[in-house]
Design an enzyme around this catalytic site. Structure first.
Site, PDB file in Angstrom:
ATOM      1  N   LYS A 115      56.780  29.852  15.038  1.00 41.11           N
ATOM      2  CA  LYS A 115      55.633  29.028  14.644  1.00 41.11           C
ATOM      3  C   LYS A 115      55.539  29.048  13.128  1.00 41.11           C
ATOM      4  O   LYS A 115      56.013  29.991  12.486  1.00 41.11           O
ATOM      5  CB  LYS A 115      54.334  29.594  15.237  1.00 41.11           C
ATOM      6  CG  LYS A 115      53.243  28.557  15.388  1.00 41.11           C
ATOM      7  CD  LYS A 115      53.404  27.722  16.644  1.00 41.11           C
ATOM      8  CE  LYS A 115      52.282  26.729  16.800  1.00 41.11           C
ATOM      9  NZ  LYS A 115      52.306  26.129  18.144  1.00 41.11           N
TER      10      LYS A 115
HETATM   11  P1  NAD Z   1      45.373  17.744  16.826  1.00 40.10           P
HETATM   12  O1  NAD Z   1      45.321  18.029  15.364  1.00 40.10           O
HETATM   13  O2  NAD Z   1      46.038  16.481  17.273  1.00 40.10           O
HETATM   14  O3  NAD Z   1      43.886  17.738  17.427  1.00 40.10           O
HETATM   15  C1  NAD Z   1      43.018  18.824  17.305  1.00 40.10           C
HETATM   16  C2  NAD Z   1      41.660  18.363  17.816  1.00 40.10           C
HETATM   17  O4  NAD Z   1      40.769  19.462  17.798  1.00 40.10           O
HETATM   18  C3  NAD Z   1      41.025  17.279  16.932  1.00 40.10           C
HETATM   19  O5  NAD Z   1      40.327  16.357  17.754  1.00 40.10           O
HETATM   20  C4  NAD Z   1      40.046  18.084  16.085  1.00 40.10           C
HETATM   21  O6  NAD Z   1      38.953  17.289  15.598  1.00 40.10           O
HETATM   22  C5  NAD Z   1      39.587  19.104  17.094  1.00 40.10           C
HETATM   23  N1  NAD Z   1      39.003  20.277  16.461  1.00 40.10           N
HETATM   24  C6  NAD Z   1      39.413  20.950  15.370  1.00 40.10           C
HETATM   25  N2  NAD Z   1      38.568  21.960  15.096  1.00 40.10           N
HETATM   26  C7  NAD Z   1      37.611  21.920  16.045  1.00 40.10           C
HETATM   27  C8  NAD Z   1      36.458  22.689  16.313  1.00 40.10           C
HETATM   28  N3  NAD Z   1      36.128  23.715  15.519  1.00 40.10           N
HETATM   29  N4  NAD Z   1      35.703  22.366  17.391  1.00 40.10           N
HETATM   30  C9  NAD Z   1      36.034  21.322  18.187  1.00 40.10           C
HETATM   31  N5  NAD Z   1      37.125  20.556  17.981  1.00 40.10           N
HETATM   32  C10 NAD Z   1      37.878  20.847  16.932  1.00 40.10           C
HETATM   33  O7  NAD Z   1      46.025  19.032  17.508  1.00 40.10           O
HETATM   34  P2  NAD Z   1      46.741  19.135  18.918  1.00 40.10           P
HETATM   35  O8  NAD Z   1      48.193  18.924  18.702  1.00 40.10           O
HETATM   36  O9  NAD Z   1      45.994  18.312  19.925  1.00 40.10           O
HETATM   37  O10 NAD Z   1      46.551  20.688  19.247  1.00 40.10           O
HETATM   38  C11 NAD Z   1      45.366  21.204  19.868  1.00 40.10           C
HETATM   39  C12 NAD Z   1      45.685  22.571  20.449  1.00 40.10           C
HETATM   40  O11 NAD Z   1      46.754  22.444  21.385  1.00 40.10           O
HETATM   41  C13 NAD Z   1      46.153  23.631  19.441  1.00 40.10           C
HETATM   42  O12 NAD Z   1      45.717  24.907  19.909  1.00 40.10           O
HETATM   43  C14 NAD Z   1      47.658  23.552  19.538  1.00 40.10           C
HETATM   44  O13 NAD Z   1      48.290  24.760  19.122  1.00 40.10           O
HETATM   45  C15 NAD Z   1      47.801  23.327  21.034  1.00 40.10           C
HETATM   46  N6  NAD Z   1      49.080  22.746  21.453  1.00 40.10           N
HETATM   47  C16 NAD Z   1      49.539  21.573  20.923  1.00 40.10           C
HETATM   48  C17 NAD Z   1      50.733  21.049  21.406  1.00 40.10           C
HETATM   49  C18 NAD Z   1      51.262  19.723  20.941  1.00 40.10           C
HETATM   50  O14 NAD Z   1      52.288  19.284  21.485  1.00 40.10           O
HETATM   51  N7  NAD Z   1      50.613  19.034  20.020  1.00 40.10           N
HETATM   52  C19 NAD Z   1      51.491  21.752  22.347  1.00 40.10           C
HETATM   53  C20 NAD Z   1      50.982  22.940  22.865  1.00 40.10           C
HETATM   54  C21 NAD Z   1      49.772  23.428  22.412  1.00 40.10           C
END
Ligand code: NAD
Length: 425
Positions: A115
């Site tokens: 990561k």
């Molecule tokens: P992203 O940046 O596309 O979206 C994040 C979302 O969370 C946004 O809507 C943002 O406004 C919201 N957010 C941020 N801080 C917040 C808070 N304090 N309270 C409420 N909402 C909040 O990110 P993503 O890719 O959707 O990732 C989200 C989670 O999923 C992370 O934990 C990431 O590690 C995990 N994840 C992502 C992927 C991927 O393929 N993108 C894969 C596995 C896990």
């Protein structure tokens, strides 16, 4: 990461990696893991911290800090996303790399765990500033990333465009077009069909499978999704497509709740146009914390870590929690959920759809042959449901949670590779 101690001015240091190790330890105890093997698996293989000097658009110079943690290579090259966020620390990146090790093993991919991140607030930066930071980040890592070394991908606040810049910077340095150095790229330069939706799709695939076992009819089942980005937005849309009623969505601007149902596709279009849900009128606005406590059938935390913790766990009324985010539940909250009969599908299984299609992308890049979207989605469903069935069998036969079962399966797979390879000295 630190949190205020209620009623005092003191601050309590909370280690995300420490919490992550707690889950590992529970499963390791059940596996009777050899202490030497356990020592290897609780230490990251490599942690890299570096400076990212860059020029602001106004000509001033600033220096940010970048991280890459390559946690374990026993099953293959390190694999894991890159996060741009003000809260990025070595502790958080290490925990995320640790989780990636187990996530790749849970779905049986030939990858280790990694990561990365940059401590920055992208909302204060222009696109050209973000491009310079991203390219410098990639250039600093040229010797240690690559298709057979470490393959980054998008995470919070990074997108296919960031991956395109990394792929281009790396390719320029090694003087060879190298699409397989990152996944989550735009289709035009070696991305995979279905990758953007894969994590959210995977969340809904495992959730619907578990709902069928629990006798929760998707038609009308009430779903709440926290976080409306790549994972949460797509998951909400997939739940709606399956007939569920999405009664709550949220992002960093707040939560929006409507017990009659939110149009997830409409909300996605709104968020795309306005760059957030701010001003969205499809539901009553409340705080993220309050929304988590609204009664529902399925709760999907898909934002950041530790949102389900000792302070709110006993007030959570969902029947099923499906962890779209990495590490949204603290170990204390997890025990409360177990006591209250709330089933949790852990992050390393629930959000593994993204890395699974990243693996498909890496395979397609290496072959130079690209699959149709229907083929990607069918293979994704097969990988997730086959491996979820393995966890369910172990969880039921041993009377343990899905989380402990997932760690047991993952640790066992990594340990088998480790033992076959031996400890080089
Ligand atoms: P992203 O940046 O596309 O979206 C994040 C979302 O969370 C946004 O809507 C943002 O406004 C919201 N957010 C941020 N801080 C917040 C808070 N304090 N309270 C409420 N909402 C909040 O990110 P993503 O890719 O959707 O990732 C989200 C989670 O999923 C992370 O934990 C990431 O590690 C995990 N994840 C992502 C992927 C991927 O393929 N993108 C894969 C596995 C896990």
């Amino acid at each position: 990461m630190s949190t205020a101690v209620p009623g005092t001015t003191a601050v309590r240091e909370v280690s995300v990696f420490g919490d992550a190790i707690a889950y590992f330890n529970e499963a390791a105890a059940l596996l009777n893991l050899d202490p030497g093997i356990k020592a290897i698996l609780t230490h990251p293989s490599r942690q890299i911290i570096f400076s990212i000097p860059f020029q602001r658009d106004n000509g001033g110079i600033e220096v940010y800090t970048g991280y890459r943690v390559q946690y374990n290579f026993a099953r293959g090259p390190a694999k894991g996303g890159i996060r741009f966020h003000p809260g990025v620390t070595l502790d958080e990146v290490t925990a995320l790399a640790f989780w990636m090790t187990w996530k790749c093993a849970v779905v049986d991919l030939p990858f280790g765990g990694g990561k990365g991140g940059v401590t920055c607030d992208p909302s204060t930066l222009s696109m050209s500033e973000i491009e310079r930071i991203t390219r410098r980040y990639a250039a600093e890592l040229v010797e240690v990333i690559g298709p057979d070394k470490d393959v980054p991908a998008p995470d919070v606040n990074t997108t296919p465009q960031h991956m395109a810049w990394i792929m281009d910077t790396f390719s320029m340095h090694v003087r060879q077009n190298t699409p397989g150095v990152v996944t989550g790229k735009p289709l035009e330069i070696g991305g995979s069909r279905g990758r953007v939706e894969a994590t959210g799709r995977g969340v809904s695939i495992v959730a619907l499978d578990e709902m069928a076992r629990l006798g929760i009819d998707p038609k009308g089942a009430r779903v709440i999704v926290q976080g409306f980005g790549n994972v949460g937005g797509v998951a909400a849309k997939m739940f709606q497509d399956a007939g569920c009623t999405v009664i709550g969505i949220s992002d960093v601007t707040g939560a929006y709740v409507n017990t009659n149902g939110i149009d997830a596709a409409g909300a996605m279009a709104y968020a795309q146009e306005h760059h957030s849900l701010d001003g969205y009128r499809g539901g009553d606005k409340m705080s993220n914390q309050s929304m988590l406590e609204v009664e529902c059938d399925v709760l999907v935390p898909a934002a950041l870590e530790k949102v389900l913790n000792i302070d709110n766990a006993s007030r959570i009324k969902a029947k099923l929690i499906v962890e779209g985010a990495n590490g949204p539940t603290t170990p204390e909250a997890d025990h409360i959920f177990a006591k209250n009969g709330i089933i949790v599908i852990p992050d390393i299984m629930a959000n593994a759809g993204g890395v699974t299609v990243s693996y498909f992308e890496w395979v397609q890049d290496r072959q130079g042959y690209f699959w149709k979207e229907a083929e990607v989605n069918a293979r994704l469903e097969e990988v997730l449901l086959d491996n979820f069935a393995v966890l369910r069998e172990i969880a039921q036969s041993r009377g343990i949670s899905y989380r402990t079962a997932a760690y047991m399966v993952a640790i066992d797979r990594v340990v088998k590779s480790l033992k076959l390879r031996g400890v080089y000295a």
